[in-house]
Motif scaffolding. Structure first.
Motif, PDB file in Angstrom:
ATOM      1  N   ALA A 136      -9.571   4.505   2.421  1.00 30.20           N
ATOM      2  CA  ALA A 136     -10.650   5.066   1.609  1.00 30.20           C
ATOM      3  C   ALA A 136     -11.850   5.416   2.479  1.00 30.20           C
ATOM      4  O   ALA A 136     -12.261   4.641   3.355  1.00 30.20           O
ATOM      5  CB  ALA A 136     -11.061   4.076   0.527  1.00 30.20           C
ATOM      6  N   GLY A 137     -12.399   6.616   2.226  1.00 29.57           N
ATOM      7  CA  GLY A 137     -13.597   7.037   2.926  1.00 29.57           C
ATOM      8  C   GLY A 137     -14.848   6.706   2.136  1.00 29.57           C
ATOM      9  O   GLY A 137     -14.840   5.841   1.250  1.00 29.57           O
ATOM     10  N   PRO A 147     -12.406   9.660  -1.171  1.00 27.51           N
ATOM     11  CA  PRO A 147     -11.388  10.448  -0.460  1.00 27.51           C
ATOM     12  C   PRO A 147     -10.453   9.478   0.260  1.00 27.51           C
ATOM     13  O   PRO A 147     -10.871   8.408   0.718  1.00 27.51           O
ATOM     14  CB  PRO A 147     -12.217  11.267   0.542  1.00 27.51           C
ATOM     15  N   LEU A 148      -9.181   9.852   0.339  1.00 30.31           N
ATOM     16  CA  LEU A 148      -8.208   9.012   1.031  1.00 30.31           C
ATOM     17  C   LEU A 148      -7.649   9.744   2.236  1.00 30.31           C
ATOM     18  O   LEU A 148      -7.290  10.923   2.152  1.00 30.31           O
ATOM     19  CB  LEU A 148      -7.053   8.641   0.091  1.00 30.31           C
ATOM     20  N   SER A 149      -7.587   9.029   3.350  1.00 35.55           N
ATOM     21  CA  SER A 149      -6.927   9.554   4.540  1.00 35.55           C
ATOM     22  C   SER A 149      -5.492   9.049   4.511  1.00 35.55           C
ATOM     23  O   SER A 149      -5.243   7.842   4.602  1.00 35.55           O
ATOM     24  CB  SER A 149      -7.653   9.057   5.794  1.00 35.55           C
ATOM     25  N   VAL A 150      -4.552  10.002   4.372  1.00 42.37           N
ATOM     26  CA  VAL A 150      -3.156   9.635   4.133  1.00 42.37           C
ATOM     27  C   VAL A 150      -2.292  10.106   5.299  1.00 42.37           C
ATOM     28  O   VAL A 150      -2.256  11.300   5.629  1.00 42.37           O
ATOM     29  CB  VAL A 150      -2.648  10.258   2.815  1.00 42.37           C
ATOM     30  N   GLN A 209     -10.485   8.657  -8.441  1.00 41.83           N
ATOM     31  CA  GLN A 209     -11.713   8.308  -9.157  1.00 41.83           C
ATOM     32  C   GLN A 209     -11.636   6.849  -9.622  1.00 41.83           C
ATOM     33  O   GLN A 209     -10.620   6.404 -10.164  1.00 41.83           O
ATOM     34  CB  GLN A 209     -11.979   9.259 -10.320  1.00 41.83           C
ATOM     35  N   THR A 210     -12.752   6.140  -9.389  1.00 45.38           N
ATOM     36  CA  THR A 210     -12.796   4.705  -9.702  1.00 45.38           C
ATOM     37  C   THR A 210     -13.918   4.337 -10.658  1.00 45.38           C
ATOM     38  O   THR A 210     -14.170   3.151 -10.893  1.00 45.38           O
ATOM     39  CB  THR A 210     -12.952   3.882  -8.407  1.00 45.38           C
ATOM     40  N   THR A 250     -14.491  -2.026  -6.769  1.00 46.40           N
ATOM     41  CA  THR A 250     -14.415  -0.591  -6.479  1.00 46.40           C
ATOM     42  C   THR A 250     -15.653  -0.062  -5.762  1.00 46.40           C
ATOM     43  O   THR A 250     -15.636   1.067  -5.267  1.00 46.40           O
ATOM     44  CB  THR A 250     -14.198   0.214  -7.773  1.00 46.40           C
ATOM     45  N   ALA A 251     -16.711  -0.850  -5.701  1.00 48.37           N
ATOM     46  CA  ALA A 251     -17.917  -0.394  -5.010  1.00 48.37           C
ATOM     47  C   ALA A 251     -17.804  -0.559  -3.498  1.00 48.37           C
ATOM     48  O   ALA A 251     -18.644  -0.033  -2.744  1.00 48.37           O
ATOM     49  CB  ALA A 251     -19.136  -1.162  -5.523  1.00 48.37           C
ATOM     50  N   ASN A 252     -16.776  -1.267  -3.035  1.00 48.39           N
ATOM     51  CA  ASN A 252     -16.673  -1.567  -1.601  1.00 48.39           C
ATOM     52  C   ASN A 252     -15.257  -1.331  -1.086  1.00 48.39           C
ATOM     53  O   ASN A 252     -14.611  -2.224  -0.540  1.00 48.39           O
ATOM     54  CB  ASN A 252     -17.081  -3.026  -1.342  1.00 48.39           C
ATOM     55  N   LEU A 253     -14.776  -0.125  -1.260  1.00 50.20           N
ATOM     56  CA  LEU A 253     -13.436   0.217  -0.805  1.00 50.20           C
ATOM     57  C   LEU A 253     -13.429   0.973   0.520  1.00 50.20           C
ATOM     58  O   LEU A 253     -12.368   1.117   1.138  1.00 50.20           O
ATOM     59  CB  LEU A 253     -12.715   1.064  -1.861  1.00 50.20           C
TER      60      LEU A 253
END
Length: 217
Positions: free
Chosen positions: A112-113, A121-124, A136-137, A185-188
């Motif tokens: 997670a960015g 955003p996810l780096s996959v 979305q969280t 979800t605030a610290n991903l």
């Protein structure tokens, strides 16, 4: 000689009118009784007469929707390759047709960015740099992707468009309560997460996933 006379009798017409009025009243009451359905409080009929509750609907429907998405979800790399090769074929195999973009079911693991309005955003690994994947969280969960994913929740099952939209919002709230609230979800940012969820295929190079499960490694 004094003559005697009998007093005239009252006319019978008013009395007959009274009888007719009473008979008519009884007939009306009988007709009302025949057309009246007694509804027991707490019965199924009583539930149908109550106002539509989006949250009750969402809480009831979400577990089924979650199961459908988890069963049909495909790996993100496989899905991206399928969409690039033949979008219509990918939709037929992995998606649910919808009025505005098909709903696709996917499982993805990525880092997670930095979030923006609760969207990470996810780096996959395995996806091209041009392929954007976001999840979305909340706190606000937008869209009706979860409502539309199974393909069997239709407008005709609701009283009007407002109820249909509210049903989608109720499902989103139920998901947030069951899936997102137990997660920080605030610290991903910087963490590896595995997400299973659905997204609307409008831009093949930009996925916004609404999760039905989210695990932090």
């Amino acid at each position: 000689m004094t003559s005697t006379s009998t007093a005239p009798k009252a006319p019978a017409a008013p009395r007959r009118g009274l009888y007719l009025s009473l008979a008519l009243g009884v007939a009306v009451l009988a007709a009302i009784a025949l057309d009246t359905t007694v509804v027991q409080v707490g019965s199924e009929a009583d539930a149908r007469q109550q106002a539509f509750s989006a949250d009750t609907y969402g809480t009831t429907e979400f577990p089924r929707i979650q199961s459908v998405i988890q069963e049909r979800a495909v790996d993100a790399v496989t899905l991206a390759q399928a969409i690039a090769a033949d979008k219509d074929a990918a939709i037929a195999e992995y998606g649910t047709p919808a009025s505005t973009g098909a709903i696709m079911m996917v499982t993805v693991t990525g880092v997670a960015g930095e979030p923006r309005a609760g969207v990470y955003p996810l780096s996959v690994e395995g996806l091209s740099e041009d392929q954007k994947v976001r999840v979305q969280t909340g706190p606000a969960i937008n869209g009706t992707d979860l409502r539309d994913a199974p393909g069997d929740i239709a407008f005709g099952g609701f009283k009007n468009q407002i109820e249909y939209q509210d049903a989608g919002a109720g499902i989103n709230r139920a998901m947030a309560a069951q899936v997102l609230e137990p997660v920080d979800t605030a610290n991903l940012t910087g963490k590896t997460v595995t997400v299973t969820g659905a997204f609307r295929l409008i831009n093949p190079a930009n996925w916004l996933i609404t999760p039905v499960s989210l695990e932090v490694q």
